[in-house]
Design a protein around this motif. Structure first.
Motif, PDB file in Angstrom:
ATOM      1  N   LYS A   1       6.595  -1.370   3.811  1.00  0.00           N
ATOM      2  CA  LYS A   1       7.163  -2.708   3.997  1.00  0.00           C
ATOM      3  C   LYS A   1       8.200  -3.052   2.929  1.00  0.00           C
ATOM      4  O   LYS A   1       8.973  -4.006   3.087  1.00  0.00           O
ATOM      5  CB  LYS A   1       6.049  -3.759   3.987  1.00  0.00           C
ATOM      6  CG  LYS A   1       5.240  -3.833   2.713  1.00  0.00           C
ATOM      7  CD  LYS A   1       4.161  -4.903   2.812  1.00  0.00           C
ATOM      8  CE  LYS A   1       3.324  -5.009   1.545  1.00  0.00           C
ATOM      9  NZ  LYS A   1       2.495  -3.794   1.329  1.00  0.00           N
ATOM     10  N   LEU A   2       8.216  -2.276   1.842  1.00  0.00           N
ATOM     11  CA  LEU A   2       9.170  -2.522   0.764  1.00  0.00           C
ATOM     12  C   LEU A   2      10.415  -1.646   0.878  1.00  0.00           C
ATOM     13  O   LEU A   2      11.345  -1.784   0.085  1.00  0.00           O
ATOM     14  CB  LEU A   2       8.497  -2.264  -0.596  1.00  0.00           C
ATOM     15  CG  LEU A   2       7.229  -3.068  -0.885  1.00  0.00           C
ATOM     16  CD1 LEU A   2       6.633  -2.647  -2.228  1.00  0.00           C
ATOM     17  CD2 LEU A   2       7.526  -4.564  -0.883  1.00  0.00           C
ATOM     18  N   LEU A   3      10.414  -0.736   1.853  1.00  0.00           N
ATOM     19  CA  LEU A   3      11.544   0.168   2.038  1.00  0.00           C
ATOM     20  C   LEU A   3      12.445  -0.334   3.163  1.00  0.00           C
ATOM     21  O   LEU A   3      11.999  -1.089   4.033  1.00  0.00           O
ATOM     22  CB  LEU A   3      11.038   1.579   2.379  1.00  0.00           C
ATOM     23  CG  LEU A   3      10.201   2.287   1.317  1.00  0.00           C
ATOM     24  CD1 LEU A   3       9.680   3.616   1.858  1.00  0.00           C
ATOM     25  CD2 LEU A   3      11.013   2.510   0.043  1.00  0.00           C
ATOM     26  N   PRO A   4      13.698   0.070   3.183  1.00  0.00           N
ATOM     27  CA  PRO A   4      14.583  -0.310   4.297  1.00  0.00           C
ATOM     28  C   PRO A   4      13.999   0.173   5.621  1.00  0.00           C
ATOM     29  O   PRO A   4      13.434   1.273   5.708  1.00  0.00           O
ATOM     30  CB  PRO A   4      15.891   0.413   3.972  1.00  0.00           C
ATOM     31  CG  PRO A   4      15.850   0.658   2.503  1.00  0.00           C
ATOM     32  CD  PRO A   4      14.412   0.862   2.160  1.00  0.00           C
ATOM     33  N   SER A   5      14.145  -0.634   6.646  1.00  0.00           N
ATOM     34  CA  SER A   5      13.558  -0.287   7.945  1.00  0.00           C
ATOM     35  C   SER A   5      14.188   0.958   8.545  1.00  0.00           C
ATOM     36  O   SER A   5      13.585   1.604   9.412  1.00  0.00           O
ATOM     37  CB  SER A   5      13.708  -1.468   8.913  1.00  0.00           C
ATOM     38  OG  SER A   5      15.088  -1.796   9.075  1.00  0.00           O
ATOM     39  N   ASN A   6      15.397   1.303   8.106  1.00  0.00           N
ATOM     40  CA  ASN A   6      16.067   2.480   8.675  1.00  0.00           C
ATOM     41  C   ASN A   6      15.877   3.740   7.825  1.00  0.00           C
ATOM     42  O   ASN A   6      16.531   4.753   8.059  1.00  0.00           O
ATOM     43  CB  ASN A   6      17.560   2.208   8.861  1.00  0.00           C
ATOM     44  CG  ASN A   6      18.276   1.985   7.534  1.00  0.00           C
ATOM     45  OD1 ASN A   6      17.635   1.762   6.505  1.00  0.00           O
ATOM     46  ND2 ASN A   6      19.599   2.031   7.561  1.00  0.00           N
TER      47      ASN A   6
ATOM     48  N   ARG B   1      24.710   5.250   4.572  1.00  0.00           N
ATOM     49  CA  ARG B   1      23.783   5.814   5.550  1.00  0.00           C
ATOM     50  C   ARG B   1      22.340   5.575   5.100  1.00  0.00           C
ATOM     51  O   ARG B   1      22.075   5.302   3.926  1.00  0.00           O
ATOM     52  CB  ARG B   1      24.049   7.295   5.755  1.00  0.00           C
ATOM     53  CG  ARG B   1      23.893   8.141   4.518  1.00  0.00           C
ATOM     54  CD  ARG B   1      23.885   9.609   4.903  1.00  0.00           C
ATOM     55  NE  ARG B   1      24.096  10.501   3.787  1.00  0.00           N
ATOM     56  CZ  ARG B   1      23.207  10.743   2.838  1.00  0.00           C
ATOM     57  NH1 ARG B   1      22.045  10.119   2.853  1.00  0.00           N
ATOM     58  NH2 ARG B   1      23.486  11.575   1.855  1.00  0.00           N
ATOM     59  N   PRO B   2      21.380   5.701   6.013  1.00  0.00           N
ATOM     60  CA  PRO B   2      19.968   5.477   5.663  1.00  0.00           C
ATOM     61  C   PRO B   2      19.503   6.474   4.608  1.00  0.00           C
ATOM     62  O   PRO B   2      19.910   7.641   4.612  1.00  0.00           O
ATOM     63  CB  PRO B   2      19.238   5.700   6.991  1.00  0.00           C
ATOM     64  CG  PRO B   2      20.270   5.511   8.042  1.00  0.00           C
ATOM     65  CD  PRO B   2      21.560   5.966   7.444  1.00  0.00           C
TER      66      PRO B   2
ATOM     67  N   GLY C   1       3.180   5.590   9.274  1.00  0.00           N
ATOM     68  CA  GLY C   1       4.206   4.738   9.863  1.00  0.00           C
ATOM     69  C   GLY C   1       4.914   5.393  11.028  1.00  0.00           C
ATOM     70  O   GLY C   1       5.085   6.612  11.072  1.00  0.00           O
ATOM     71  N   GLN C   2       5.361   4.579  11.976  1.00  0.00           N
ATOM     72  CA  GLN C   2       6.054   5.087  13.156  1.00  0.00           C
ATOM     73  C   GLN C   2       7.420   5.670  12.815  1.00  0.00           C
ATOM     74  O   GLN C   2       7.971   6.475  13.551  1.00  0.00           O
ATOM     75  CB  GLN C   2       6.227   3.956  14.181  1.00  0.00           C
ATOM     76  CG  GLN C   2       4.924   3.413  14.724  1.00  0.00           C
ATOM     77  CD  GLN C   2       4.137   4.469  15.484  1.00  0.00           C
ATOM     78  OE1 GLN C   2       4.713   5.257  16.222  1.00  0.00           O
ATOM     79  NE2 GLN C   2       2.824   4.490  15.297  1.00  0.00           N
ATOM     80  N   CYS C   3       7.976   5.265  11.665  1.00  0.00           N
ATOM     81  CA  CYS C   3       9.308   5.742  11.292  1.00  0.00           C
ATOM     82  C   CYS C   3       9.264   7.129  10.673  1.00  0.00           C
ATOM     83  O   CYS C   3      10.310   7.708  10.372  1.00  0.00           O
ATOM     84  CB  CYS C   3       9.952   4.767  10.306  1.00  0.00           C
ATOM     85  SG  CYS C   3       9.062   4.613   8.736  1.00  0.00           S
ATOM     86  N   MET C   4       8.074   7.683  10.502  1.00  0.00           N
ATOM     87  CA  MET C   4       7.941   8.975   9.853  1.00  0.00           C
ATOM     88  C   MET C   4       7.866  10.086  10.890  1.00  0.00           C
ATOM     89  O   MET C   4       7.356   9.890  11.987  1.00  0.00           O
ATOM     90  CB  MET C   4       6.692   8.986   8.965  1.00  0.00           C
ATOM     91  CG  MET C   4       6.708   7.918   7.889  1.00  0.00           C
ATOM     92  SD  MET C   4       5.134   7.785   7.017  1.00  0.00           S
ATOM     93  CE  MET C   4       5.076   9.375   6.227  1.00  0.00           C
TER      94      MET C   4
ATOM     95  N   ALA D   1       8.413   2.255  -4.266  1.00  0.00           N
ATOM     96  CA  ALA D   1       9.598   1.771  -3.567  1.00  0.00           C
ATOM     97  C   ALA D   1      10.816   1.787  -4.484  1.00  0.00           C
ATOM     98  O   ALA D   1      11.908   2.231  -4.100  1.00  0.00           O
ATOM     99  CB  ALA D   1       9.350   0.362  -3.033  1.00  0.00           C
ATOM    100  N   HIS D   2      10.636   1.303  -5.705  1.00  0.00           N
ATOM    101  CA  HIS D   2      11.752   1.259  -6.654  1.00  0.00           C
ATOM    102  C   HIS D   2      12.245   2.669  -6.973  1.00  0.00           C
ATOM    103  O   HIS D   2      13.463   2.921  -7.012  1.00  0.00           O
ATOM    104  CB  HIS D   2      11.300   0.556  -7.936  1.00  0.00           C
ATOM    105  CG  HIS D   2      12.388   0.386  -8.954  1.00  0.00           C
ATOM    106  ND1 HIS D   2      12.614   1.305  -9.960  1.00  0.00           N
ATOM    107  CD2 HIS D   2      13.324  -0.593  -9.109  1.00  0.00           C
ATOM    108  CE1 HIS D   2      13.626   0.902 -10.698  1.00  0.00           C
ATOM    109  NE2 HIS D   2      14.079  -0.241 -10.207  1.00  0.00           N
ATOM    110  N   ALA D   3      11.325   3.601  -7.176  1.00  0.00           N
ATOM    111  CA  ALA D   3      11.719   4.967  -7.529  1.00  0.00           C
ATOM    112  C   ALA D   3      12.402   5.668  -6.359  1.00  0.00           C
ATOM    113  O   ALA D   3      13.387   6.381  -6.539  1.00  0.00           O
ATOM    114  CB  ALA D   3      10.497   5.754  -7.988  1.00  0.00           C
ATOM    115  N   LEU D   4      11.875   5.480  -5.153  1.00  0.00           N
ATOM    116  CA  LEU D   4      12.476   6.131  -3.991  1.00  0.00           C
ATOM    117  C   LEU D   4      13.888   5.622  -3.743  1.00  0.00           C
ATOM    118  O   LEU D   4      14.806   6.406  -3.473  1.00  0.00           O
ATOM    119  CB  LEU D   4      11.616   5.909  -2.749  1.00  0.00           C
ATOM    120  CG  LEU D   4      10.281   6.667  -2.702  1.00  0.00           C
ATOM    121  CD1 LEU D   4       9.505   6.279  -1.455  1.00  0.00           C
ATOM    122  CD2 LEU D   4      10.514   8.180  -2.731  1.00  0.00           C
ATOM    123  N   MET D   5      14.076   4.331  -3.833  1.00  0.00           N
ATOM    124  CA  MET D   5      15.403   3.792  -3.558  1.00  0.00           C
ATOM    125  C   MET D   5      16.379   4.128  -4.688  1.00  0.00           C
ATOM    126  O   MET D   5      17.555   4.366  -4.449  1.00  0.00           O
ATOM    127  CB  MET D   5      15.326   2.276  -3.352  1.00  0.00           C
ATOM    128  CG  MET D   5      14.526   1.888  -2.101  1.00  0.00           C
ATOM    129  SD  MET D   5      14.973   2.891  -0.647  1.00  0.00           S
ATOM    130  CE  MET D   5      16.707   2.505  -0.488  1.00  0.00           C
TER     131      MET D   5
END
Length: 644
Positions: A503-508, A476-477, A528-531, A597-601
């Motif tokens: 831009k370094l995170l998954p689009s979902n 899941r996202p 960002g629009q995804c937020m 990005a690395h830490a979040l993922m």
């Protein structure tokens, strides 16, 4: 990092862009090196390495300044505003609020670090600094003159900051006295609706315990039904009620979504006084506004003017803690302390707290939320002078290493002057982490007592059900919770870094923002629009997240950590590391998009530690320690052992 130390010139780079390639060492003043950079020294990293030494030396400088003799008397004694109370303790220099009120403290800490570093390096003949900070440049100019080093200043365009409103920009150009007058009139007009609220009940109260709090963090559902509940105090009001202990509550009004205006606050506190009559009395500090109080405040303000011409610039050089002269950093702030709105607001709060405690029947105990703000020192003095009983300070959140308000030079604690540091009789510490921080900072151990963490009592119920589900975590996202700050500057830095990282995170990726109640955000503020923004209770949002991304300061990072979430925290090289999670190996600090990005993922893949609330806080919903401290009777119908 120290190759090329023998070069005869040094560049101090205080700009957002990368420094030019050059022979010799470059000192990055407010940034960290990029991969591959050579002969580069990062002052923020040196500050973190030598943090204990630097904090001790800065606190020593503040103490030395306060004890410099002018006309045969130490400044602290010379600033006597009341018998036994020195105005010194209300000045920004003594308060040391480095993350919002006095940002130049960060520069002073770095200057001490630079002085230590330079003293161990081979001598250089020339120092060049690129900065937009004229006060910082002047500090280096005087240091170079003292050490015999050639000085060159290359002025750099100012950093892009949040643009203030037109009225704020206009006010900036007014003389300090006029700024103070504008602030005073505006304050009186805005707060006068609160005048007199609850005062008659306050004067005749039979309660013997008084609590001083902020009006923010009230629970709306309870307020609408005429009951007082505050996130600051947890279930302590209910425990007081169960024990048959009446109480007085003095609120410092803070505008928020629940009490957006003084008029709304007046209606709310009047309702509480009607519904809770005989159990609790509620007043605000502004309830004690009166013509007499205003007149006394203006008189005190005029009395402060005589100090504005004292030779503080010379006195500031007498401390042996550093070879730097810090006065250029604090000169404007000091003027505000004696003729500006800082001075006028301080003496107004002094007179308001004096009026509040004088009109209160003799109390057995008083408890206040302790942050070591100027009004607190005035309150401590006024409380004891009025003959009330034991006074207890209660830090309601975390005690951060770099929150200098909580720390003083050791000599301040042992001073014998009549105008010594006005401390509470006890500090009620909410857990082992805060206890260790205050002990390490030299606070007198005999004044510390451990109690339950009122603000974090909800964690007892959350521990069993607060673990995010691990089902389908890999498919899941990722669910990212963003915890912002009440300080706009820290919040925008946090969100700007996130914008560069999208831009370094998954689009979902599902990114949810939990804003601080004191700084509401709207969709237009998000990068960002995804937020999306969610204003649900924090425990609920933590339970639905995989990883938390916190600002550099917010205490909500502790909530996330104690809930077992992986926490990624902003490390802002432009300021000191004010995170309450500083020093914890499980917490990742980031300053670049790639790191974030690395830490979040990595965090979204799974929790890296178990829930650790009890490592941070003392928790027991029956509050046995608070009961003992306040001498409350146990209620045998409700008290049960919880294992704490």
């Amino acid at each position: 990092m120290e190759n090329g130390a023998g070069e005869s010139s040094l560049l101090v780079w205080d700009a957002e862009s990368s420094p030019p390639s050059r022979p010799g060492i470059t000192v990055l003043w407010s940034s960290v090196p990029k991969d591959g950079e050579e002969n580069v020294v990062s002052m923020p990293l040196l500050v973190e390495r030598d943090a204990s030494i630097l904090r001790t030396r800065y606190l020593a400088w503040v103490h030395d300044l306060g004890n410099v003799e002018v006309d045969g008397r130490p400044l602290i004694d010379k600033f006597a505003l009341r018998p036994g109370f020195s105005y010194w303790w209300m000045t920004p220099l003594a308060e040391k609020c480095n993350y919002s009120k006095s940002p130049q403290i960060d520069q002073a800490i770095r200057l001490i670090a630079f002085d230590l570093w330079a003293g161990k390096m081979p001598r250089f003949k020339r120092l060049m600094i690129t900065t937009s900070n004229a006060q910082l440049a002047e500090c280096f100019r005087s240091w170079c003159k003292e050490t015999g080093v050639e000085f060159v200043w290359e002025k750099h365009p100012p950093r892009a900051l949040i643009r203030p409103s037109f009225s704020k920009r206009l006010e900036k150009y007014l003389p300090h006295v006029l700024q103070a007058g504008v602030w005073f009139v505006r304050y009186l007009v805005q707060r006068w609706p609160l005048q007199g609220v609850g005062v008659s009940s306050w004067k005749t109260s039979v309660a013997k315990a008084t609590f001083i709090s902020y009006s923010s963090n009230l629970r709306l559902s309870s307020l609408e039904s005429g009951r007082f509940e505050s996130a600051y105090w947890g279930n302590l009001p209910a425990v007081l009620e169960e024990a048959g202990t009446a109480s007085n509550w003095l609120h410092l009004y803070v505008a928020d979504q629940i009490l957006p205006t003084p008029s709304v606050a007046k209606r709310s506190f009047c309702r509480l006084n009607r519904e809770e009559a005989g159990n609790r009395v509620h007043v605000t500090l502004d309830s004690f506004l009166a013509i007499k109080t205003v007149a006394k405040s203006l008189r005190d303000w005029v009395c402060l003017w005589r100090y504005r011409k004292l030779p503080l610039a010379d006195a500031s050089r007498l401390s042996k803690s550093t070879r730097f002269d810090f006065w250029p950093l604090f000169e404007s702030e000091w003027a505000q302390s004696f003729i500006g709105k800082i001075a006028l607001s301080n003496v107004l709060y002094l007179n308001l707290v004096e009026s509040a405690v004088k009109n209160l029947p003799t109390q057995r105990a008083g408890v206040y939320l302790q942050e070591n703000q100027p009004w607190e020192f005035a309150f401590s003095h006024a409380w004891k002078r009025a003959g009330h009983g034991r006074l207890i300070g209660a830090p309601h959140s975390s005690v951060r290493f770099w929150d200098l308000r909580y720390f003083f030079d050791a000599r301040d604690y042992s001073g014998m002057s009549s105008y010594r540091l006005p401390l509470p009789d006890l500090v009620a510490v909410n857990g082992p982490v805060a206890m260790e921080a205050l002990n390490d900072g030299g606070f007198p151990t005999e004044r510390l007592i451990e109690v339950e963490a009122l603000r974090y009592g909800y964690m007892l119920e959350a521990q069993d059900g607060n673990t995010a589900d691990k089902v389908n975590r890999g498919t899941r996202p990722p669910r990212i919770l963003v915890l912002t700050d009440y300080d706009a500057g820290h919040t925008w830095k946090q969100l700007n870094l996130l914008a560069e990282t999208l831009k370094l995170l998954p689009s979902n990726a599902q990114i949810t923002v939990k804003y601080h109640p004191a700084l509401p955000l709207g969709p237009a503020d998000l990068p960002g629009q995804c937020m999306k923004i969610a204003d649900r209770p924090l425990p609920e949002m933590l339970a639905m997240a995989d990883v938390a991304y916190s600002s550099a300061v917010t205490s909500a990072a502790v909530d996330a950590y104690c809930a077992g979430l992986p926490v990624v925290a902003l490390f802002d090289p432009g300021s000191l590391n004010m995170s309450p999670l500083r020093g914890l190996a499980e917490v990742t600090f980031v300053h670049s998009p790639e790191q974030l990005a690395h830490a979040l993922m990595g965090g979204a893949r799974g929790r890296d530690h178990e829930s650790s609330a009890e490592n941070f806080f003392t928790l027991d919903k029956m509050l046995p320690r608070w009961r003992r401290l306040l001498a409350l009777a146990d209620n045998p119908a409700t008290v049960r052992h919880t294992g704490n």
